[in-house]
Write a protein that holds these residues in place. Structure first.
Motif, PDB file in Angstrom:
ATOM      1  N   LYS A 409      21.469  16.984  22.361  1.00 20.37           N
ATOM      2  CA  LYS A 409      21.282  17.908  23.138  1.00 20.37           C
ATOM      3  C   LYS A 409      20.054  18.709  22.480  1.00 20.37           C
ATOM      4  O   LYS A 409      19.955  19.743  23.161  1.00 20.37           O
ATOM      5  N   LEU A 410      20.319  18.159  21.184  1.00 16.00           N
ATOM      6  CA  LEU A 410      18.704  18.991  20.975  1.00 16.00           C
ATOM      7  C   LEU A 410      17.803  18.911  21.382  1.00 16.00           C
ATOM      8  O   LEU A 410      16.327  19.258  21.123  1.00 16.00           O
ATOM      9  N   ALA A 411      17.300  17.240  21.242  1.00 14.23           N
ATOM     10  CA  ALA A 411      16.387  16.499  21.886  1.00 14.23           C
ATOM     11  C   ALA A 411      15.450  17.275  23.174  1.00 14.23           C
ATOM     12  O   ALA A 411      14.528  17.234  23.474  1.00 14.23           O
ATOM     13  N   PRO A 412      16.814  16.733  24.478  1.00 13.58           N
ATOM     14  CA  PRO A 412      15.855  17.923  25.177  1.00 13.58           C
ATOM     15  C   PRO A 412      15.732  19.596  25.435  1.00 13.58           C
ATOM     16  O   PRO A 412      14.982  19.614  25.869  1.00 13.58           O
ATOM     17  N   PHE A 413      16.616  20.347  24.756  1.00  9.96           N
ATOM     18  CA  PHE A 413      16.257  21.078  24.023  1.00  9.96           C
ATOM     19  C   PHE A 413      14.668  21.960  23.787  1.00  9.96           C
ATOM     20  O   PHE A 413      13.733  22.508  23.717  1.00  9.96           O
ATOM     21  N   LEU A 414      14.480  20.672  22.941  1.00  6.69           N
ATOM     22  CA  LEU A 414      12.618  20.530  21.823  1.00  6.69           C
ATOM     23  C   LEU A 414      12.308  20.245  23.499  1.00  6.69           C
ATOM     24  O   LEU A 414      10.529  20.980  23.696  1.00  6.69           O
ATOM     25  N   ASN A 415      12.351  18.831  23.721  1.00  8.74           N
ATOM     26  CA  ASN A 415      11.350  18.887  25.684  1.00  8.74           C
ATOM     27  C   ASN A 415      11.164  19.707  26.254  1.00  8.74           C
ATOM     28  O   ASN A 415      10.420  20.229  26.814  1.00  8.74           O
ATOM     29  N   GLY A 416      12.174  20.464  26.622  1.00  8.85           N
ATOM     30  CA  GLY A 416      11.935  22.177  27.301  1.00  8.85           C
ATOM     31  C   GLY A 416      11.194  22.876  26.738  1.00  8.85           C
ATOM     32  O   GLY A 416      10.659  23.203  28.179  1.00  8.85           O
ATOM     33  N   ILE A 417      11.018  22.818  25.945  1.00  6.67           N
ATOM     34  CA  ILE A 417      10.069  24.149  25.502  1.00  6.67           C
ATOM     35  C   ILE A 417       8.920  24.310  25.984  1.00  6.67           C
ATOM     36  O   ILE A 417       8.091  24.741  26.770  1.00  6.67           O
ATOM     37  N   ASP A 418       8.866  22.511  25.972  1.00  4.63           N
ATOM     38  CA  ASP A 418       7.376  22.304  26.283  1.00  4.63           C
ATOM     39  C   ASP A 418       7.320  21.981  28.024  1.00  4.63           C
ATOM     40  O   ASP A 418       5.906  22.641  28.318  1.00  4.63           O
ATOM     41  N   ALA A 419       8.401  21.838  28.276  1.00  2.87           N
ATOM     42  CA  ALA A 419       7.747  21.154  29.284  1.00  2.87           C
ATOM     43  C   ALA A 419       7.858  22.820  29.984  1.00  2.87           C
ATOM     44  O   ALA A 419       7.471  22.939  31.577  1.00  2.87           O
ATOM     45  N   SER A 420       8.541  24.049  29.719  1.00  9.76           N
ATOM     46  CA  SER A 420       8.616  25.335  30.492  1.00  9.76           C
ATOM     47  C   SER A 420       7.638  25.580  30.368  1.00  9.76           C
ATOM     48  O   SER A 420       7.265  27.148  30.843  1.00  9.76           O
ATOM     49  N   ARG A 421       5.897  25.154  29.881  1.00 11.56           N
ATOM     50  CA  ARG A 421       5.031  25.592  29.459  1.00 11.56           C
ATOM     51  C   ARG A 421       3.933  25.450  30.182  1.00 11.56           C
ATOM     52  O   ARG A 421       4.022  23.995  30.311  1.00 11.56           O
ATOM     53  N   ALA A 422       3.216  25.394  30.605  1.00 13.50           N
ATOM     54  CA  ALA A 422       1.609  25.084  30.775  1.00 13.50           C
ATOM     55  C   ALA A 422       1.129  24.584  29.969  1.00 13.50           C
ATOM     56  O   ALA A 422       0.336  23.520  29.953  1.00 13.50           O
ATOM     57  N   ASN A 423       1.344  25.318  28.681  1.00 11.58           N
ATOM     58  CA  ASN A 423       0.558  24.918  27.798  1.00 11.58           C
ATOM     59  C   ASN A 423       1.673  24.755  26.301  1.00 11.58           C
ATOM     60  O   ASN A 423       2.525  25.731  26.043  1.00 11.58           O
ATOM     61  N   ASP A 424       2.074  23.884  25.428  1.00  8.55           N
ATOM     62  CA  ASP A 424       2.446  23.381  24.768  1.00  8.55           C
ATOM     63  C   ASP A 424       2.143  24.099  23.309  1.00  8.55           C
ATOM     64  O   ASP A 424       1.495  24.473  23.094  1.00  8.55           O
ATOM     65  N   PRO A 425       3.390  24.730  23.383  1.00  7.68           N
ATOM     66  CA  PRO A 425       2.994  25.655  22.180  1.00  7.68           C
ATOM     67  C   PRO A 425       3.120  24.435  20.626  1.00  7.68           C
ATOM     68  O   PRO A 425       3.657  23.527  20.763  1.00  7.68           O
ATOM     69  N   HIS A 426       2.436  25.155  19.268  1.00  7.38           N
ATOM     70  CA  HIS A 426       2.490  24.443  18.350  1.00  7.38           C
ATOM     71  C   HIS A 426       4.457  24.589  17.659  1.00  7.38           C
ATOM     72  O   HIS A 426       4.958  25.748  17.584  1.00  7.38           O
ATOM     73  N   MET A 427       5.053  22.965  17.737  1.00  2.99           N
ATOM     74  CA  MET A 427       6.674  23.829  17.331  1.00  2.99           C
ATOM     75  C   MET A 427       6.628  22.704  16.309  1.00  2.99           C
ATOM     76  O   MET A 427       6.402  22.213  16.037  1.00  2.99           O
ATOM     77  N   THR A 428       7.832  23.052  15.438  1.00  8.64           N
ATOM     78  CA  THR A 428       8.318  23.069  14.031  1.00  8.64           C
ATOM     79  C   THR A 428       9.655  22.761  14.528  1.00  8.64           C
ATOM     80  O   THR A 428      10.196  23.477  14.669  1.00  8.64           O
ATOM     81  N   ALA A 429      10.292  21.167  13.739  1.00  7.09           N
ATOM     82  CA  ALA A 429      11.997  21.540  14.251  1.00  7.09           C
ATOM     83  C   ALA A 429      12.297  21.567  12.259  1.00  7.09           C
ATOM     84  O   ALA A 429      11.596  21.093  11.835  1.00  7.09           O
ATOM     85  N   LEU A 430      13.309  22.398  12.771  1.00 11.99           N
ATOM     86  CA  LEU A 430      14.041  23.050  10.691  1.00 11.99           C
ATOM     87  C   LEU A 430      15.347  22.326  11.214  1.00 11.99           C
ATOM     88  O   LEU A 430      15.681  22.860  12.060  1.00 11.99           O
ATOM     89  N   GLY A 431      15.690  22.198  10.242  1.00 10.31           N
ATOM     90  CA  GLY A 431      17.065  21.260   9.554  1.00 10.31           C
ATOM     91  C   GLY A 431      17.564  21.483   8.489  1.00 10.31           C
ATOM     92  O   GLY A 431      16.884  20.767   7.262  1.00 10.31           O
ATOM     93  N   HIS A 432      18.774  21.639   8.164  1.00 11.13           N
ATOM     94  CA  HIS A 432      19.352  22.214   7.296  1.00 11.13           C
ATOM     95  C   HIS A 432      20.730  21.660   6.685  1.00 11.13           C
ATOM     96  O   HIS A 432      21.611  21.905   8.307  1.00 11.13           O
ATOM     97  N   SER A 433      20.779  21.165   5.183  1.00 10.17           N
ATOM     98  CA  SER A 433      22.169  20.415   5.851  1.00 10.17           C
ATOM     99  C   SER A 433      22.873  19.403   6.147  1.00 10.17           C
ATOM    100  O   SER A 433      21.526  17.996   6.636  1.00 10.17           O
ATOM    101  N   TYR A 434      23.675  19.224   7.139  1.00 14.44           N
ATOM    102  CA  TYR A 434      24.702  18.107   8.110  1.00 14.44           C
ATOM    103  C   TYR A 434      23.248  18.594   9.116  1.00 14.44           C
ATOM    104  O   TYR A 434      23.223  17.300  10.289  1.00 14.44           O
TER     105      TYR A 434
END
Length: 568
Positions: A409-434
């Motif tokens: 579910k996380l992978a399409p959420f990340l892709n969805g941010i790019d897909a919803s925009r005409a220009n992709d943002p600079h995007m960072t994924a942050l993950g803590h612990s599990y």
């Protein structure tokens, strides 16, 4: 079915012209209403001829009503088709712009051809280059598919309206006046609302949403908010509005279920001993608490509710600080063990607010001055302590099942941010612990993420940094003193031992510009405000990773190597 080459040539202008002609025709017909009413038999005329005249008049009146109803249906259908074709044209143009910008060609049959010159890629990063090319080609193919789907729907709907009108099948619904007949006909002339693609990718969803008119979008948000609230690829502002529209209905459903369970327990001598009613009631109350926490968080202002799912055992939600549709830099944070919406969202949202603020400060000092949005994503069933502790609970932290499911579910959420925009943002994924395990598994797919920061990690679901699909050199790991979880290496390998991983500091530091940063210790203090670990996240999120405080003797390990404007 129209081909993509047909659709790219469609113009709304001829439809608008036809609507204007139909408006004039309909007005002329309605203007005959008084004349039609005045015709008939002269006063006092009786007999067979008079009866025949009245019959002819009634027949003419009925024919006129059916004619007006048909014209009104076609007029509405043409008008809505004009709006739909114009919206579809914008979607096609956006698709063509993406293709042109990235050197792809879309043929009339809808096939997408890579037309980039051989010299377009850096041989040192060939895998990254082709991975990104594949992602863009997939996006274009999905957008083309949705353009054809939408065009076919418009074509079929309008053809059906025209056919019914031509055959005289538009019902005047018993109208007794031409005006009433026009109203009846108009009700039968609307185009259908095209539903989202079933099991669509983020790019399918984006293509579908882009093909809708403003009126259709507003109607969906108001009447079918469940269609888009959790639909990756739809803009954040629309998802937020839709999910806010759902809050009251979701609360009402939960409260009704709570009353049912309480009544069942009151009527049962054994309480919940032989049923699951007690456990379900506990989950319902937790979900109601989750709604309270969501509304409390949204009440802070400048928030977007990007995910609201109450269908699983525990509530799932994602809330953004800032606007993911316009921010230059977007960070998505996934937490780990024991994270829940009702218990964790408030604190994590505060931490993400501080990270947003600190990143924007760094961008003003040394970066591009851009805007930032940060997202707290509790979109999966993170492991909980449970009645039997960590070892034996069904959702145990000692296997990666929850991480694997969350990553889906996380992978399409990340892709969805790019897909919803005409220009992709600079995007960072942050993950803590599990949550770092969940993020690491998600990033083994092609998500378009530019940077990743993992901290306090029991492992990323792989032993090979090359399987983390971010650009080479853009994966960072933070491990604080006294954080035992960071040494587990349970899900793959200890990230501290991964070749190619950037190791950044959580220790007390004084920056070359004189600012003092505090140390983070243990497993849960990485995002403390004005700490070294938070600072490191902020410069990565802002695209200034050369300014990180390293923990491996490289780069910033020698503070004199850190560039300060005017002191090169």
């Amino acid at each position: 079915m129209p081909a993509y080459g047909d659709i790219r040539k469609w113009q709304s202008g001829p439809l608008d012209t036809a609507v204007g002609d139909l408006n004039r025709c309909c007005d002329e017909l309605l203007g005959l209403s008084d004349e039609l009413a005045a015709t008939g038999t002269p006063q006092g005329w009786t007999g067979q001829s008079a009866d025949q005249a009245r019959g002819k008049r009634e027949e003419l009146n009925n024919r006129m009503e059916r004619l007006v109803a048909g014209v009104a249906a076609v007029r509405r259908g043409m008008g809505e088709a004009a709006d739909a074709v114009e919206a579809l044209g914008h979607a096609v143009k956006e698709t063509e712009d993406i293709a042109q910008r990235h050197h792809f060609v879309i043929r009339d049959d809808g096939s997408v051809v890579d037309n980039a010159p051989d010299t377009a890629h850096d041989p040192a990063h060939i895998d990254e280059y082709f991975r990104e090319r594949q992602r863009i080609q997939t996006e274009l193919a999905d957008r083309v598919e949705q353009a054809v789907r939408r065009g076919t729907d418009i074509d079929n709907d309008l053809a059906a309206i025209l056919s019914r009108a031509d055959k005289g099948e538009v019902d005047d619904q018993g109208a007794t006046s031409l005006q009433a007949a026009a109203s009846a006909g108009a009700k039968q002339g609307g185009l259908s609302t095209l539903e989202p693609p079933k099991d669509g990718t983020p790019w399918d969803n984006a293509g579908w949403w882009d093909s809708l008119s403003d009126a259709e979008r507003k109607q969906i948000i108001a009447q079918n908010p469940d269609w888009i609230g959790n639909l990756d690829g739809v803009p954040g502002a629309a998802r937020d509005e839709a999910n806010r529209n759902r809050l009251d209905d979701e609360r009402a459903k939960l409260e009704a279920r709570k009353r049912e369970l309480e009544a069942d327990l009151d009527d049962n001598w054994f309480g919940g001993t032989f049923t699951n009613a007690d456990a379900e009631l506990e989950h319902v109350n937790a979900k109601l608490d989750s709604l309270n926490k969501i509304e409390e968080t949204l009440g802070k202002g400048d928030r977007q509710l990007l995910l609201l799912n109450l269908g699983n055992e525990r509530a799932e939600a994602a809330i953004a600080n800032g606007n993911i549709d316009t921010a230059d830099h977007v960070a998505v944070f996934t937490p780990g063990l024991t994270s829940t919406v009702n218990g964790s969202m408030g604190g994590y949202d505060d931490a993400m607010y501080n990270l947003k603020h600190r990143t924007e400060e760094e961008l003003q000092r040394y970066g591009d001055g851009g805007s930032v949005a940060t997202v707290t994503w509790i979109g999966y069933q993170a492991p909980q302590m449970g009645a039997h502790g960590l070892l034996f609970d069904d959702n145990t932290v000692l296997d990666d099942h929850a991480a694997q499911e969350g990553a889906k579910k996380l992978a399409p959420f990340l892709n969805g941010i790019d897909a919803s925009r005409a220009n992709d943002p600079h995007m960072t994924a942050l993950g803590h612990s599990y949550g770092s395990t969940t993020t690491g598994i998600a990033l083994q797919q092609n998500t378009g993420v530019d940077n990743a920061v993992f901290y306090g990690s029991p492992g990323l679901g792989t032993t090979d940094i090359d399987k983390i699909n971010v650009p080479t050199g853009n994966a960072f790991y933070v491990e604080a003193r006294k954080d035992a979880v960071g040494d587990f290496g349970y899900f793959g390998i200890d990230p501290s031992h991964m070749d190619g991983m950037n190791h950044v500091s959580a220790k007390e530091t004084t920056l070359p510009d004189g600012r003092h940063l505090t140390e983070s210790t243990g497993h849960s203090a990485y995002m403390v405000d004005k700490s070294t670990s938070q600072y490191n996240m902020s410069v990565v999120v802002g695209g200034m990773q050369e300014r990180v405080v390293r923990d491996d003797g490289k780069g910033f390990g020698d503070v004199l190597s850190w560039p300060i404007p005017g002191t090169y």
